[in-house]
Enzyme design. Sequence first.
Site, PDB file in Angstrom:
ATOM      1  N   GLU A 562       0.801  -1.227   0.000  1.00 23.64           N
ATOM      2  CA  GLU A 562       0.000   0.000   0.000  1.00 23.64           C
ATOM      3  C   GLU A 562       0.827   1.267   0.000  1.00 23.64           C
ATOM      4  O   GLU A 562       0.437   2.265  -0.565  1.00 23.64           O
ATOM      5  CB  GLU A 562      -0.945  -0.014   1.214  1.00 23.64           C
ATOM      6  CG  GLU A 562      -2.054  -1.016   1.064  1.00 23.64           C
ATOM      7  CD  GLU A 562      -2.633  -1.452   2.401  1.00 23.64           C
ATOM      8  OE1 GLU A 562      -2.910  -0.589   3.238  1.00 23.64           O
ATOM      9  OE2 GLU A 562      -2.796  -2.672   2.603  1.00 23.64           O
ATOM     10  N   GLU A 851       4.269  -7.577   9.479  1.00 25.65           N
ATOM     11  CA  GLU A 851       2.921  -7.071   9.751  1.00 25.65           C
ATOM     12  C   GLU A 851       2.178  -8.015  10.705  1.00 25.65           C
ATOM     13  O   GLU A 851       1.571  -7.586  11.674  1.00 25.65           O
ATOM     14  CB  GLU A 851       2.162  -6.963   8.420  1.00 25.65           C
ATOM     15  CG  GLU A 851       0.752  -6.450   8.559  1.00 25.65           C
ATOM     16  CD  GLU A 851       0.081  -6.256   7.201  1.00 25.65           C
ATOM     17  OE1 GLU A 851       0.559  -6.843   6.214  1.00 25.65           O
ATOM     18  OE2 GLU A 851      -0.927  -5.527   7.143  1.00 25.65           O
TER      19      GLU A 851
END
Length: 964
Positions: A562, A851
């Site tokens: 992203e 993450e």
Amino acid sequence: MTRVEHLDHAFGIGERRPRLSWRLPPEAARQLAYQIRTTNGHSLDTRARDARTTDDHFVDGQTADGPDPAGRDTAGMNSDGPDTAGRDTASPGSDVVDTGWVADAGHILVDWPFAPLKSAEHVSWQVRVRTELGDSDWSGPCSLETGLLEPGDWTASWIRPAETDIPPAGQRPAHDLRGIVTCPETVTRARLYATAHGLYEVFLNGQRVGDQELTPGFTQYTVRLQVQTYDVTALLRPGDNEIVVRLSDGWFRGQVGLLRSADQWGGRTAFLAQLHADGTIIGGTDSTWTTLPSPIRTADLIEGQTSDLGPLPTFEAPTSSPQPTSDRATRTPRPSAEQPTRTPQPAAEAPTHAAQPAAGVSTHAPQPPTGVPTRAPQPSAGMPVEVATEIGFGGLVGVVAPPVRRVQELSPVAVTFPAAGRQVVDLGQNINGWVRLTGLAGVTGQITLTHGESLGPDGDVDTGHLAPDMPFLPQPLSAGQVDRVTPAGADTFEPRHTTHGFRYVRVEGGPAQVTGIVVHTDLRRTGWFTCSDERVNRLHEAALWSFRGNACDIPTDCPTRERAGWTGDWQVFSPTAAFLYDVAGFSTKWLRDLAADQWDTGVVANMSPCPPAEGRHGPLGGWNGSAGWGDAAVIVPWSLYQAYGDERILAEQWPSMVAWLDHVERAAAGGHHPARKPDPHLWDTGFHWGEWLIPGEQIGDMREYQARDKADVATAYFFRSAALMARIAGVLGRTGEAAGYTALAAAVRAAWQAEFIGADGTIRPDTQHNLVRALAFGLLPEHLTQAAADRLAELIRAAGTHLATGFLSTADLLPVLADHGHADVAYELLLQDSEPSWMVMLDRGATTVWEWWDGVDAAGRPRDSLNHYSKGAVAGFLHRYTAGIRVGAPGYRDFRIEPVPGGGITSASAGHDSPYGRICSSWRLADGRLDLEVEVPPGTSAEVVLPSSVQVVGPGTHRFEHAY
Ligand code: BGC
């Protein structure tokens, strides 16, 4: 060391009244007075003069209780003091203006004392200080320069390439635009001001201008667009000068965000530049410029770049130029006949195959090959550019943060050949940036470079986990990160109009020598940590690299999927980042975008800069405004204030904070969870990401996840922000609002307690993350605090000494344990080597923080991003607890040193370059003793807390011995 605002190099700033900072001489305890002078004939600020006559803030030599004016010579420091305000009689030159001695202890972010600056103004300034040690010498000359501050300063026009048809996003070429500017015989100071809708690089007479990358950077372009100022004095020559600009889509028109939407700020790219010589405009972009295709056939920040380095049509040479342009401007050094080798060269500090840096450019990394492309012998006038009259000059802003640069080169640690025609290069480190290829001379076709963070079982680069999972989109999104180059005889290639998050590169189409180029905002390193346990050092290194990988003009979530300025991520990590790097300007810039992105309802966008497709009117509009993410509006300015003592950032962001809190208050009062009785101070409706990514948590169906009750998280953040707002209002002297937010915070805390503390004093929900937040935010009544901490430790033990926290509360987990007598549990979690844990990440090869806790599973399968910094905030525990450096008064004007040894660590040491100077804490355990050495910078004091003693010490180095 002196600074202007938060910049080491204040060049092209947009501030008319920049604040100045300086450090005191070593060992000085306190500044008594300072004096600033300029050599530019600046008058003193009339407001300051007025202030002087009324409150005697400015001191003409002396006041009743001020410092002795006449050169008190102590400690052998310079003592030739001035005696009148405004003119320094001891200094040569009639245009020297000084403040006179100002009796003030402040030397961090001191208000600008002179008249407000004008556009393109260059100021040279010096400071000297009076301390208890005497008067210092004048500092060396420091300089600052403003950019163009007024829309009316621009006579140039916005121009854009003539694009007959525009390919789909990801497949659009870069364009070259060319203009000729005639320069007078002698020029002593030349400046180029430039910006773009898109990404640009500028070449002046065949030389690349400056060493900044990905300019003009990423901001909320509807409101703010950065302008770069370049010193081009050395590149200009009398007569005609050729300016060539390479312009690609960048963030402006390329794919961005979660949804990879393109054309977010417009469907066309554009460029604006103006050239000034000795204060006169000598040229700029206008209708005489022409455009030709560039060697970049496609460029997109996410998708990658495709370049064809074969000959291109050339621009006609400028008529009065001393040499034909095509002779001067070569794209790359010609092939060096260097044969690619299978085994990479050993790492070298500055690889010899790189071009030498041009004078004045950063020495962090060699300057890339420069020059405009080699073009075919038949000159072409190019197509006329279009003048974009509809683009204005209103939102143009100067720089507040350091630029993105190529900051380091990495040589591969391994090269393998998993299949015929495939070379896989391992840089040994997950980074943000790109690669430089050399040894391309013999390559006949196209080389394809695929960048990834992990290898599959076959040893090849695996990018599958980086493709976003967006089942509701019509087509699956690709992982991107693919560059292609047709060298056509060129020896070297570097992309520069894209970036990638990667450790591995697959090279297809011919072997090449690969060098990793680390690209990020060129922040000043300010924090270090090391200890006796190598595993912990590796974890610290991984957290550091995760930040480096996610500081690309904005703080991003990851450099791959992203690359967005997710608010929650920076909310969690910014205090740790502020220890490691000077992020004051970087974060200030981002906060301005956060405020610009805020809805008129006060909702804070998920990410800033927020592409319209991700905002209010986009398909995911309802996902904005989550607790813990939106609270970045309050928490990030507060973290900055703590780290740098910058009160103005609180004042500047105040309206944004108020709008956020108003929204939260309305949202809490305006609805209630169907299963709960209404309470206006319980925030139990709306969309929230919640704790997010708790180990083992399945998110799967977003609709179901969205419906889950997250009132414990949301109400806790409501309290946290309201309580901080009360303190911020206090700092800003907003007494009434301070009282209002204090009352609001108390009401929210009471609501949280009523809902989440059972009659028997137990906390609900009985989860690690709820307990961590309750303890860290101060949600509990005093009498329940220890029991809650004990329960947290119990839950961790019951899970086999494993954490069960996710995105939001992991940063506070170890600190709250250590604060409540469970440092042993904190260290066991830190060193836990079974899943979920930080050590598992390292054991499974992480060089950046993942993450997910199971970012790579036991079978080696990767999941989502392997470079997200939020869980790396554990580095803050190492700084603040293991080494023990904790901020006291904002900016570390005073601080505490309170090491918390544990985990079998026998020595630890940390340093932090605070605004006042270097703080160090270094301890060693041996023979039943703790030996501690502490360094306290000038102008500060430290409270040194050891198990049975507390001492306050001033500047200098201090040693302590304690039985342990
Ligand atoms: C991002 C995160 C972000 C989150 C919101 C993810 O896709 O990568 O870092 O904060 O969405 O929960």
